[in-house]
Write a protein that holds these residues in place. Structure first.
Motif, PDB file in Angstrom:
ATOM      1  N   LEU A  81     -43.937  19.171  35.881  1.00 12.66           N
ATOM      2  CA  LEU A  81     -45.237  19.173  36.271  1.00 12.66           C
ATOM      3  C   LEU A  81     -45.613  20.643  37.085  1.00 12.66           C
ATOM      4  O   LEU A  81     -46.778  20.998  36.756  1.00 12.66           O
ATOM      5  N   LEU A  82     -44.877  21.171  37.900  1.00 12.57           N
ATOM      6  CA  LEU A  82     -44.876  22.528  38.331  1.00 12.57           C
ATOM      7  C   LEU A  82     -45.303  23.525  37.309  1.00 12.57           C
ATOM      8  O   LEU A  82     -46.178  24.279  37.598  1.00 12.57           O
ATOM      9  N   LYS A  83     -44.408  23.461  36.480  1.00  3.63           N
ATOM     10  CA  LYS A  83     -44.432  24.489  35.187  1.00  3.63           C
ATOM     11  C   LYS A  83     -45.643  24.363  34.571  1.00  3.63           C
ATOM     12  O   LYS A  83     -46.413  25.523  34.091  1.00  3.63           O
ATOM     13  N   PHE A  84     -46.058  23.249  34.317  1.00  8.67           N
ATOM     14  CA  PHE A  84     -47.453  22.837  33.654  1.00  8.67           C
ATOM     15  C   PHE A  84     -48.554  23.108  34.314  1.00  8.67           C
ATOM     16  O   PHE A  84     -49.379  23.860  33.696  1.00  8.67           O
ATOM     17  N   GLN A  85     -48.696  22.950  35.711  1.00  6.87           N
ATOM     18  CA  GLN A  85     -49.853  23.153  36.409  1.00  6.87           C
ATOM     19  C   GLN A  85     -49.932  24.786  36.904  1.00  6.87           C
ATOM     20  O   GLN A  85     -51.111  25.390  36.604  1.00  6.87           O
ATOM     21  N   LEU A  86     -49.024  25.293  36.987  1.00  7.71           N
ATOM     22  CA  LEU A  86     -48.785  26.657  37.593  1.00  7.71           C
ATOM     23  C   LEU A  86     -48.854  27.580  36.497  1.00  7.71           C
ATOM     24  O   LEU A  86     -48.881  28.939  37.017  1.00  7.71           O
ATOM     25  N   ALA A  87     -48.276  27.379  35.543  1.00  6.63           N
ATOM     26  CA  ALA A  87     -48.055  28.140  34.442  1.00  6.63           C
ATOM     27  C   ALA A  87     -48.264  27.940  33.175  1.00  6.63           C
ATOM     28  O   ALA A  87     -48.046  28.761  32.085  1.00  6.63           O
ATOM     29  N   ASP A  88     -48.786  26.683  32.909  1.00  6.50           N
ATOM     30  CA  ASP A  88     -49.541  26.047  31.582  1.00  6.50           C
ATOM     31  C   ASP A  88     -48.374  26.416  30.571  1.00  6.50           C
ATOM     32  O   ASP A  88     -48.425  26.445  29.322  1.00  6.50           O
ATOM     33  N   VAL A  89     -47.090  25.783  30.908  1.00  6.09           N
ATOM     34  CA  VAL A  89     -46.022  25.531  30.064  1.00  6.09           C
ATOM     35  C   VAL A  89     -45.742  24.127  29.716  1.00  6.09           C
ATOM     36  O   VAL A  89     -45.204  23.470  30.850  1.00  6.09           O
ATOM     37  N   VAL A  90     -45.979  23.881  28.730  1.00  2.00           N
ATOM     38  CA  VAL A  90     -45.788  22.378  28.371  1.00  2.00           C
ATOM     39  C   VAL A  90     -44.645  21.795  27.732  1.00  2.00           C
ATOM     40  O   VAL A  90     -44.011  20.823  28.253  1.00  2.00           O
ATOM     41  N   PRO A  91     -43.988  22.768  26.969  1.00  2.00           N
ATOM     42  CA  PRO A  91     -42.856  22.282  26.324  1.00  2.00           C
ATOM     43  C   PRO A  91     -41.656  22.435  27.489  1.00  2.00           C
ATOM     44  O   PRO A  91     -41.801  23.081  28.414  1.00  2.00           O
ATOM     45  N   VAL A  92     -40.576  21.504  27.231  1.00  2.31           N
ATOM     46  CA  VAL A  92     -39.349  21.688  28.042  1.00  2.31           C
ATOM     47  C   VAL A  92     -38.466  22.902  27.808  1.00  2.31           C
ATOM     48  O   VAL A  92     -38.368  23.230  26.654  1.00  2.31           O
ATOM     49  N   ASP A  93     -38.325  23.324  28.873  1.00  3.69           N
ATOM     50  CA  ASP A  93     -37.572  24.946  28.632  1.00  3.69           C
ATOM     51  C   ASP A  93     -36.516  24.844  30.015  1.00  3.69           C
ATOM     52  O   ASP A  93     -36.885  24.530  30.775  1.00  3.69           O
ATOM     53  N   PRO A  94     -35.545  25.806  29.666  1.00  7.93           N
ATOM     54  CA  PRO A  94     -34.395  26.004  30.924  1.00  7.93           C
ATOM     55  C   PRO A  94     -34.756  26.765  32.013  1.00  7.93           C
ATOM     56  O   PRO A  94     -34.349  26.721  33.112  1.00  7.93           O
ATOM     57  N   ARG A  95     -35.953  27.278  31.865  1.00  5.39           N
ATOM     58  CA  ARG A  95     -36.253  28.300  33.022  1.00  5.39           C
ATOM     59  C   ARG A  95     -36.568  27.770  34.324  1.00  5.39           C
ATOM     60  O   ARG A  95     -37.237  26.551  34.311  1.00  5.39           O
ATOM     61  N   GLY A  96     -36.274  28.382  35.425  1.00  5.63           N
ATOM     62  CA  GLY A  96     -36.654  27.809  36.580  1.00  5.63           C
ATOM     63  C   GLY A  96     -38.134  28.191  36.930  1.00  5.63           C
ATOM     64  O   GLY A  96     -38.892  28.877  36.180  1.00  5.63           O
ATOM     65  N   THR A  97     -38.878  27.472  38.103  1.00  5.84           N
ATOM     66  CA  THR A  97     -40.215  27.678  38.179  1.00  5.84           C
ATOM     67  C   THR A  97     -40.502  29.060  38.334  1.00  5.84           C
ATOM     68  O   THR A  97     -41.648  29.689  37.708  1.00  5.84           O
ATOM     69  N   TRP A  98     -39.907  29.791  39.233  1.00  6.76           N
ATOM     70  CA  TRP A  98     -40.280  31.272  39.629  1.00  6.76           C
ATOM     71  C   TRP A  98     -40.182  31.967  38.354  1.00  6.76           C
ATOM     72  O   TRP A  98     -40.872  33.021  38.312  1.00  6.76           O
ATOM     73  N   THR A  99     -39.187  31.824  37.609  1.00  5.53           N
ATOM     74  CA  THR A  99     -38.924  32.762  36.381  1.00  5.53           C
ATOM     75  C   THR A  99     -40.205  32.295  35.620  1.00  5.53           C
ATOM     76  O   THR A  99     -40.772  33.298  34.895  1.00  5.53           O
ATOM     77  N   THR A 100     -40.470  31.229  35.281  1.00  5.51           N
ATOM     78  CA  THR A 100     -41.749  30.791  34.303  1.00  5.51           C
ATOM     79  C   THR A 100     -42.970  31.365  34.983  1.00  5.51           C
ATOM     80  O   THR A 100     -43.649  31.940  34.117  1.00  5.51           O
ATOM     81  N   LEU A 101     -43.219  31.470  36.280  1.00  2.00           N
ATOM     82  CA  LEU A 101     -44.201  31.795  36.680  1.00  2.00           C
ATOM     83  C   LEU A 101     -44.520  33.329  36.717  1.00  2.00           C
ATOM     84  O   LEU A 101     -45.418  34.180  36.199  1.00  2.00           O
ATOM     85  N   ARG A 102     -43.350  34.070  36.619  1.00  5.26           N
ATOM     86  CA  ARG A 102     -43.472  35.555  36.573  1.00  5.26           C
ATOM     87  C   ARG A 102     -43.562  36.012  35.135  1.00  5.26           C
ATOM     88  O   ARG A 102     -44.124  36.906  34.992  1.00  5.26           O
TER      89      ARG A 102
END
Length: 574
Positions: free
Chosen positions: A349-370
């Motif tokens: 949910l964090l990755k979806f709301q803060l980075a618009d990443v819907v599919p499941v992937d192995p990246r951490g939250t901060w890496t996804t945001l960056r």
């Protein structure tokens, strides 16, 4: 269902709703408030403590069932019996003290609200699968989010949690508190089927009704007039926010209740009396943690509350801060460990709301945001944040427009246009933050006209308005995608605070004006949600037929909610 089944459903709602509250709310309320009278004497404090106790017992139930279903059953039965016996032996019910206690009045208001809303929701059918019916009853077809806590609870009850839980969602993607509260009453209907789903629905609706307790505590802490408190409670209780999200039981309203309790302690004048108190600091930490354990969207307003708190020049004693941090960490840590170790990663949910990443992937939250922000220019980022901010304040005039246009359509006999207008408004009230606030925005300029005469109301409206604006800024900056600042991706405490502030502001200018505006909102809710049926509901529940018994319960319940709000207001008013 035949008439016998319909009669049983009516009995089920009227009988089991109070039973659920007796098993979950009442005992811990009596025991904790009686035990802690040394530290928490004010009505607002006792209401908050009752809410915290309710949440803690649910969290304990979740933890016990996580260890094993057998341990969960023993612990929940033991705790329930111990609390029931202790509360009965305390004698709180003797000598008429309960009738004069505003905390009891708040609990009765929550029971009445739950019965009225359940009867309204089921008045046209849907008993066989109440959770699927709830997904279409008051607005467009919603996803299965209201079923996820039950799926998690069923897995714990059966000693096997599916991975993934539903689709590609993990059990760690959603906070656990509603699951724990449902497990408290799981023994009432352990076998799968419509009774099991209805018990879960009623227990979860009871959890969502916690927003009324949080709102009562928040209003009481400002020492407002009783009439202003009553009108604000009615305005919020009949709002689209309460109707839709109180019946479709994703745990957003429950989170709103805990947030409002946090706000009562931090933003109100009460803070100056408690800033050196470690027990009150612990209470703040507990309410904030329970809000996060209800729904992750609570973070937006909790951050905004902290910033507003600091902007007011408030700095509590180290005892207050230390106790608050200790309670917050102690409550959050078990769930964080579950997310990290049992069903990782728990950050979807964090990755979806803060980075618009819907599919499941192995990246951490901060890496996804960056990665997400690294692909954008500064101009694109600023434009997105600004458009998100503006969207929060769009559609504020939708209810008055609908009342005018829909009235004209009915007078001309154009029922097709009336239905189309109603469908459109239902969508606006669900998605857009300002749509359910509507005319209550007038409370801010209204209170400025009487700021000297109504100082308490003015402080309440201005500080609450500042917290609303701060939340809008935090939320807009946090959301990654343009157009994502829609109600169900934020926190429901935000529009509820605005509605309450508007009602209090209008009441300060003119009680009759506030009552009139609130009465119009109640009328619109009755027409949209009590009488009208969404198109998706008609398609799913073919040939919906009104149940006269449930309709009568809904009408009496709605009247009871209004009277209950008045009673609470009179007891809590300064």
């Amino acid at each position: 269902m035949d008439d016998m089944h319909n009669g049983f459903i009516l009995f089920f709602i009227v009988f089991f709703t109070p039973l659920v509250f007796i098993l979950t709310y009442l005992p811990v309320t009596v025991v904790l408030t009686d035990f802690s009278v040394r530290w928490f004497r004010a009505p607002a404090e006792r209401i908050i403590l009752a809410g915290v106790g309710y949440g803690l017992v649910g969290y304990i139930a979740f933890g016990a069932y996580f260890l094993s279903s057998q341990i969960g059953r023993v612990v929940t039965l033991t705790v329930a019996l111990a609390l029931l016996v202790t509360s009965w032996r305390s004698g709180w019910w003797k000598g008429g003290a309960a009738r004069r206690d505003p905390l009891v009045s708040v609990l009765l208001l929550m029971v009445t609200f739950t019965i009225a809303l359940a009867a309204t929701g089921l008045a046209y059918g849907g008993f066989v699968d109440v959770l699927a019916e709830a997904a279409v009853r008051f607005t467009h077809h919603l996803p299965i989010d209201n079923e996820l806590p039950r799926m998690f609870g069923d897995g714990l009850y059966g000693n096997h949690v599916p991975r993934p839980l539903a689709g590609d969602w993990l059990s760690s993607d959603r906070p656990p508190l509603q699951t724990g509260l449902e497990l408290e009453v799981a023994l009432l209907a352990p076998k799968l089927g419509w009774r099991h789903n209805l018990i879960y629905q009623l227990a979860s609706m009871g959890g969502q009704s916690l927003f009324l307790a949080g709102l009562a505590a928040y209003l009481s802490a400002w020492r407002l007039k009783g009439g202003a408190i009553a009108v604000a409670l009615v305005a919020c209780g009949f709002s689209a926010i309460a109707v839709i999200h109180g019946y479709f039981v994703w745990p957003k309203l429950m989170a709103a209740g805990f947030i409002l309790m946090t706000a009562a302690l931090l933003l109100s004048p009460k803070y100056h009396e408690i800033r050196e108190s470690a027990p009150h600091g612990g209470l703040v930490g507990a309410t904030a943690a329970l809000a996060m354990l209800s729904h992750g969207g609570a973070a937006f307003l909790l951050i905004a509350l902290t910033l507003t708190f600091l902007a007011l020049g408030r700095l509590p004693h180290w005892r207050f801060i230390l106790a608050g941090l200790a309670c917050f960490v102690a409550l959050m840590l078990p769930w964080s460990l579950y997310q990290a170790l049992i069903d990782p990663p728990g950050n979807r949910l964090l990755k979806f709301q803060l980075a618009d990443v819907v599919p499941v992937d192995p990246r951490g939250t901060w890496t996804t945001l960056r990665d997400a922000y690294g692909a954008l220019s500064w101009q694109e980022i600023i434009q997105t944040k600004w458009s998100n901010f503006l969207q929060i304040f769009s559609a504020g005039l939708e209810m008055p427009r609908w009342l005018w246009s829909a009235g004209a359509a009915l007078l001309s006999g154009d029922t097709a246009r009336y239905q189309a207008l109603s469908e459109s408004l239902r969508g606006q009230l669900f998605f857009l933050t300002s749509a359910p606030i509507s005319a209550f925005y007038l409370g801010l300029p209204a209170v400025l006209l009487v700021v000297r005469r109504e100082a308490a109301a003015a402080r309440f409206v201005l500080v609450t308005g500042a917290a609303f604006l701060m939340t809008a800024v935090v939320w807009s900056l946090a959301m990654f995608k343009a157009g994502s600042t829609i109600t169900h991706q934020g926190t429901l405490a935000m529009p509820l605070m605005a509605i309450a502030a508007g009602a209090v502001g209008l009441y300060a200018l003119s009680p009759w004006l506030a009552i009139a505006v609130t009465a119009v909102e109640v009328l619109i809710s009755v027409l949209l949600y009590g009488v009208g049926l969404p198109g998706d509901f008609v398609q799913v529940i073919q040939h919906p037929t009104l149940n006269p018994g449930l309709a009568l319960i809904a009408i009496l319940g709605a009247a009871g909610v209004i009277l209950g709000c008045r009673r609470v207001g009179m007891q809590l008013g300064g």
